[in-house]
Scaffold this active site. Structure first.
Site, short mmCIF file in Angstrom:
data_model
loop_
_atom_site.label_atom_id
_atom_site.label_comp_id
_atom_site.label_asym_id
_atom_site.label_seq_id
_atom_site.Cartn_x
_atom_site.Cartn_y
_atom_site.Cartn_z
N LYS A 1 0.84 -1.43 -0.14
CA LYS A 1 -0.04 -0.07 0.07
C LYS A 1 0.96 1.15 0.03
O LYS A 1 0.68 2.14 -0.67
CB LYS A 1 -0.72 0.00 1.34
CG LYS A 1 -1.87 1.27 1.34
CD LYS A 1 -2.41 1.48 2.69
CE LYS A 1 -1.30 2.25 3.75
NZ LYS A 1 -2.04 2.76 4.64
N ASN A 2 1.92 1.18 0.83
CA ASN A 2 2.56 2.41 0.99
C ASN A 2 3.64 2.82 -0.07
O ASN A 2 4.35 3.78 -0.23
CB ASN A 2 3.42 2.46 2.18
CG ASN A 2 2.46 2.66 3.53
OD1 ASN A 2 1.38 3.06 3.53
ND2 ASN A 2 2.94 2.10 4.69
N ARG B 1 -3.96 10.56 5.14
CA ARG B 1 -2.70 11.39 5.31
C ARG B 1 -2.04 11.27 4.25
O ARG B 1 -1.22 12.60 3.51
CB ARG B 1 -2.06 11.06 6.74
CG ARG B 1 -0.62 12.18 6.83
CD ARG B 1 -0.18 11.82 7.96
NE ARG B 1 -1.15 12.24 9.21
CZ ARG B 1 -1.31 13.43 9.66
NH1 ARG B 1 -0.58 14.45 9.07
NH2 ARG B 1 -2.17 13.82 10.51
N CYS C 1 -4.53 7.91 10.41
CA CYS C 1 -4.35 7.00 11.71
C CYS C 1 -4.25 8.09 12.74
O CYS C 1 -3.24 9.02 12.56
CB CYS C 1 -3.39 5.98 11.62
SG CYS C 1 -4.18 4.45 10.76
N ARG D 1 1.71 14.06 12.83
CA ARG D 1 2.56 13.80 11.67
C ARG D 1 2.44 15.00 10.90
O ARG D 1 1.89 14.87 9.84
CB ARG D 1 2.07 12.48 10.86
CG ARG D 1 2.63 11.26 11.97
CD ARG D 1 2.37 10.04 10.78
NE ARG D 1 0.96 9.65 10.58
CZ ARG D 1 0.75 8.74 9.95
NH1 ARG D 1 1.75 7.79 9.42
NH2 ARG D 1 -0.53 8.28 9.62
N PRO D 2 3.08 16.29 11.38
CA PRO D 2 2.95 17.38 10.47
C PRO D 2 3.72 17.29 9.09
O PRO D 2 4.59 16.59 9.03
CB PRO D 2 3.41 18.40 11.19
CG PRO D 2 4.64 17.79 12.33
CD PRO D 2 3.89 16.29 12.40
N ILE D 3 3.19 18.11 8.12
CA ILE D 3 3.83 18.03 6.75
C ILE D 3 4.73 19.21 6.66
O ILE D 3 4.94 19.68 5.53
CB ILE D 3 2.64 18.08 5.70
CG1 ILE D 3 1.80 19.28 5.74
CG2 ILE D 3 1.87 16.76 5.99
CD1 ILE D 3 0.83 19.31 4.53
N ASP D 4 5.17 19.89 7.89
CA ASP D 4 6.12 20.92 7.70
C ASP D 4 7.28 20.65 6.91
O ASP D 4 7.65 21.49 6.24
CB ASP D 4 6.40 21.53 9.10
CG ASP D 4 6.98 20.39 10.07
OD1 ASP D 4 7.02 19.36 9.74
OD2 ASP D 4 7.57 20.81 10.94
N LEU D 5 7.97 19.36 6.84
CA LEU D 5 8.95 18.91 6.19
C LEU D 5 8.78 19.06 4.73
O LEU D 5 9.46 19.41 3.90
CB LEU D 5 9.55 17.59 6.57
CG LEU D 5 10.30 17.45 8.04
CD1 LEU D 5 10.58 16.18 8.32
CD2 LEU D 5 11.38 18.69 8.26
N ASP E 1 5.57 0.27 11.87
CA ASP E 1 4.44 -0.36 11.68
C ASP E 1 4.28 -1.79 12.06
O ASP E 1 3.31 -2.39 11.63
CB ASP E 1 4.21 -0.22 10.17
CG ASP E 1 3.47 1.10 9.50
OD1 ASP E 1 3.45 2.09 10.41
OD2 ASP E 1 3.50 1.41 8.28
N ILE F 1 9.29 6.85 16.66
CA ILE F 1 9.07 7.53 15.37
C ILE F 1 7.50 8.01 15.73
O ILE F 1 7.50 9.38 15.37
CB ILE F 1 8.53 6.50 14.17
CG1 ILE F 1 9.97 5.68 14.07
CG2 ILE F 1 8.10 6.91 12.93
CD1 ILE F 1 11.06 6.08 13.60
N ARG G 1 -7.83 -0.69 5.80
CA ARG G 1 -6.94 0.48 5.35
C ARG G 1 -5.74 -0.17 4.46
O ARG G 1 -4.88 0.32 3.86
CB ARG G 1 -6.76 1.76 6.03
CG ARG G 1 -8.06 2.37 6.39
CD ARG G 1 -7.71 3.69 6.98
NE ARG G 1 -6.43 4.40 6.64
CZ ARG G 1 -5.55 4.56 7.23
NH1 ARG G 1 -5.31 4.33 8.47
NH2 ARG G 1 -4.36 5.43 6.65
#
Length: 428
Positions: free
Chosen positions: A23-24, A94, A118, A123-127, A307, A329, A399
């Site tokens: 999936k990923n 996400r 989830c 899990r910010p998307i600032d990066l 995971d 993580i 999912r």
């Protein structure tokens, strides 16, 4: 309807199971199709999962024609794309953030509501955004949505404070059309990154250094249509290996890439389980083993995957002695612990560390999945427990695991999905 799963534990699992496509890996490759203009991308070994359905629906909303036959997906991308993403779909997952980079590269602008997913911590998307700004984009956060625009993206050096998989993927895709060379330092090294890079190379992009932590991308003007194959899902493979171990059974997992699951195999062997390795298959035999506790620490690839932590936590609840599990993580990745304790597990949380004292047996209980991997862990615990277990919140499990119930049944698991009062799910 969404369902609950009724599990009658105590049956050692036995037999063979084949791993689905990852999936990923599939999600970023699907997003990468947005870089094509008036061309098609065919993707093979795409798993039939809720997150895949959501991403397919998102691309349809952007103007892409999505067709599928069995586990193949054909994406026909028009000359023009809608650059504003719908909140209703983005809020579900996400990984929706992965369309930001390719949309910006193709259309020069993009609007993305802050994505969901989830509940395993911040899990910010600032990066992601810092990387896009370094490439020359203007980024604003307005009314809960990211607004990005750029007249021209320019290649540059980007250092990631943390080897974020999503940020690495987004920046890679945005850099495809940037002028000159982009260098991503401290890039994520996960196999899913390599799968995306292979897809971009097949489209005609020049990428080097993938898997080393320093990725070089030479910008190009156009890409070609191609066909891509998705790698086997290393987390699904690991989950079925743990299922064999926790039930004291013998399970052969086929369609695996051995180098992708090194850390998982090493920890399984450390518990005392017998692991037999073939070219593209692994057999886990725990029928006569005396499992003992281990210590593990989650780390970015090639370290032990976060995971797989919930599934291993479930396994270690019935291993002799004390296990120490450190999660580095995600700060909220122990939500399954309180549910496992309802089943008789002896676990003490100390910040981001779980101290697990093994017990002889788990006992059936009613428990709820709080996220994807926590849900898998609770099902595994139910398979090993005495009496009946009911796991609610199967929408989370769907999912990431295709045909979970039937695969477990084929291995001898006594499981049955039953209707509950929860809402319906998306279809392929």
């Amino acid at each position: 309807m969404y369902s609950k799963m009724l599990i009658k534990g105590g049956n050692p699992l036995s037999g063979e199971v084949t791993t689905q496509g990852a999936k990923n890996a599939a999600l970023p490759v699907i997003a990468a199709s947005l870089l094509l203009k008036g061309k098609r991308l065919k993707i093979k070994d795409v798993p039939k999962l809720e997150d895949i359905y959501t991403m397919a629906d998102l691309l349809r909303q952007l103007g892409v024609e999505v067709n599928h036959v069995d586990h193949s997906m054909i994406l026909s991308v028009p000359e023009d794309l809608c650059w504003e993403t719908p909140k209703a779909l983005v809020s579900k997952m996400r990984a929706s953030s992965l369309v930001l980079g390719p949309l910006l590269a193709r259309m020069g602008k993009a609007v993305l509501p802050l994505p969901g997913g989830c509940a395993i911590g911040s899990r910010p998307i600032d990066l992601h955004l810092k990387g896009l700004v370094k490439l020359g984009a203007e980024v604003e956060l307005l009314h809960g949505a990211v607004h990005a625009k750029a007249k021209e993206l320019r290649g540059t050096r980007i250092y990631l404070d943390f080897p974020s998989v999503g940020a690495t993927e987004n920046i890679m895709m945005a850099a495809v059309f940037a002028k000159g060379e982009t260098v991503i330092e401290n890039a994520a090294r996960e196999p899913e990154i390599t799968n995306l890079a292979e897809a971009l190379k097949l489209m005609g992009c020049n990428i080097e250094g993938v898997g080393t932590g320093i990725i070089h991308i030479e910008g190009t003007d156009s890409l070609e249509e191609t066909e891509v194959k998705i790698i086997p899902d290393r987390i699904e493979a690991g989950t079925y290996m743990v299922a064999g171990a926790i039930t004291r059974g013998k399970v052969k997992v086929k369609n695996v890439t051995l180098e992708h699951i090194d850390a998982t195999l090493a920890k399984l062997e450390e518990t005392g389980v017998t692991v037999e390795v073939e070219k593209d298959a692994v057999t886990v035999d725990a029928r006569d083993c005396k499992m003992k506790g281990v210590s593990l620490k989650t780390l970015p690839y090639p370290g032990f995957p976060t995971d797989m932590q919930p599934q291993f936590t479930a396994l270690l609840t019935i291993a002799e002695g004390t296990s120490v599990i450190k999660e580095t993580i995600f700060e909220s990745r122990f939500l399954h612990v309180s549910e496992l304790k309802r089943m008789g597990a002896d676990i003490e949380l100390q910040g981001n560390t779980a101290i697990v004292n093994g017990v002889p047996k788990l006992k059936g209980a009613e428990v709820r999945a709080t996220d994807l991997r926590a849900g898998a862990a609770l099902v595994l615990a139910g398979l090993a427990a005495e009496d009946e277990t009911v796991v609610y919140g199967l929408g989370h499990i769907r999912r990431g695991y295709e045909d979970f119930q039937n695969k477990l049944k084929a291995l001898g698991g006594d499981v049955e999905e039953l209707p509950s009062e929860e809402d319906g799910s998306a279809k392929w």
